[in-house]
Design an enzyme around this catalytic site. Sequence first.
Site, PDB file in Angstrom:
ATOM      1  N   ARG A  36       1.070  -0.990  -0.112  1.00 52.98           N
ATOM      2  CA  ARG A  36       0.130  -0.138  -0.451  1.00 52.98           C
ATOM      3  C   ARG A  36       1.547   1.172  -0.103  1.00 52.98           C
ATOM      4  NH1 ARG A  36      -4.828  -2.016   3.918  1.00 52.98           N
ATOM      5  NH2 ARG A  36      -5.913  -3.103   2.461  1.00 52.98           N
ATOM      6  N   LYS A 194     -19.177 -17.622   1.422  1.00 54.54           N
ATOM      7  CA  LYS A 194     -20.494 -17.548   1.648  1.00 54.54           C
ATOM      8  C   LYS A 194     -21.713 -16.803   0.865  1.00 54.54           C
ATOM      9  CE  LYS A 194     -20.407 -18.537   7.153  1.00 54.54           C
ATOM     10  NZ  LYS A 194     -20.856 -17.453   7.945  1.00 54.54           N
ATOM     11  N   GLY A 347      -8.526  -8.543  -0.857  1.00 55.67           N
ATOM     12  CA  GLY A 347      -7.177  -9.402   0.198  1.00 55.67           C
ATOM     13  C   GLY A 347      -7.046 -11.300  -0.146  1.00 55.67           C
ATOM     14  N   GLY A 370     -13.138  -4.065   0.569  1.00 55.74           N
ATOM     15  CA  GLY A 370     -14.795  -3.356   1.161  1.00 55.74           C
ATOM     16  C   GLY A 370     -15.352  -2.542  -0.535  1.00 55.74           C
TER      17      GLY A 370
END
Length: 393
Positions: A36, A194, A347, A370
């Site tokens: 980053r 999920k 990630g 996100g």
Amino acid sequence: MSFIKLTDLDLTGKRVLIRSDLNVPIKNGKVTSDARITASMPTFEHCIKAGAKVMVMSHLGRPEEGVFSEEDSLKPVADMLSAKMGSEIRLIRDYLDNPPDVADGELVLLDNVRFNKGEGKDNEALSKQYAALCDVFVMDAFGTAHRAQASTHGAGKFAPTACAGLLLAEELDALQKALANPARPMVAIVGGSKVSTKLTVLEALSEKVDQMVVGGGIANTFLAASGFPVGKSLCEHDLIPTAKALMEKMTARGATIPIAVDVVCGKQFNENEPAIIKAAADVTEDDMIFDIGPQSAQELADIIAKAGTIVWNGPVGVFEFDQFGAGTKTVSMAIANAAGFSLAGGGDTIAAIQKYDIYDKVSYISTAGGAFLEYLEGKTLPAVAMLEERAKS
């Protein structure tokens, strides 16, 4: 999307405040992955070269808001930046009460924004304090663009000028290229444990893509929805009707969700567990599916090879155990070799890219998790909305 870009502005002698995402992993006071920091460097270098007085701020970890803690200080980031830039980077702690005196062409690092009370709630008074530090506010933290916080959103609202940094502008250009007007056929690969955590992404992409590849635990729910046994595999049985509805919706418009014809099973989740390849119909009650089989992986590789646009978020198996990583490796190599434009984010996806060493073969790798998902879902990102609003004023 229209916003002011950093490259549009004359920065000579200006006080420039950059909100970066320098939330990097730290162990024993040392940065363990500088990805980053490296991604943020072009924006820093551009401002320094232009002769600006540069202040950089970021969050790190999850300290109690308003409370300083040594372990969440950006000191290790300042050390890493000093090493990268070949000169000492000052870390400023009390910048709100004592705005730092910065020389033209100098860069200083402001300590963790989460040490400031009101950061998370986008507090107006704090936002105005940030804005007062600068002539130009640069939002360059795509990873936090989905959060309306004082340092990502409020500061830009009140600063004299607000613009997108090089990294943010590059991220948004890549996302727009992949989603607004994609080259066809468009393929999305959505992996994860999920369906429930990726449901809004699956629903949004199911209306845009020609093929939607599902992987990991998500794929098991779709296997079950197609009438296949899944044994003791991770599977959300209550979402089988949702999976069926998504498959029917895509089929109705001539698109598909490819379902695995063979799978790789084990009896327990263990790095030493033997991998057994089976036809999808042959999974027994005590089996757990940990990967797609070689035939299914090859079918996906063929789909990817023909794609004009590939959006990738998540592995297709438990690739951290090598015996259950062949599917993800095949998909990774297919993306690396594909002629189409590929966009990857998240990630686990980046971990796979690093493991199979295809970093320079993916067209664009998003630094965000996100925010990347929320953009794929078609949500408005508060920081981006702020930049668009400021471009009009």
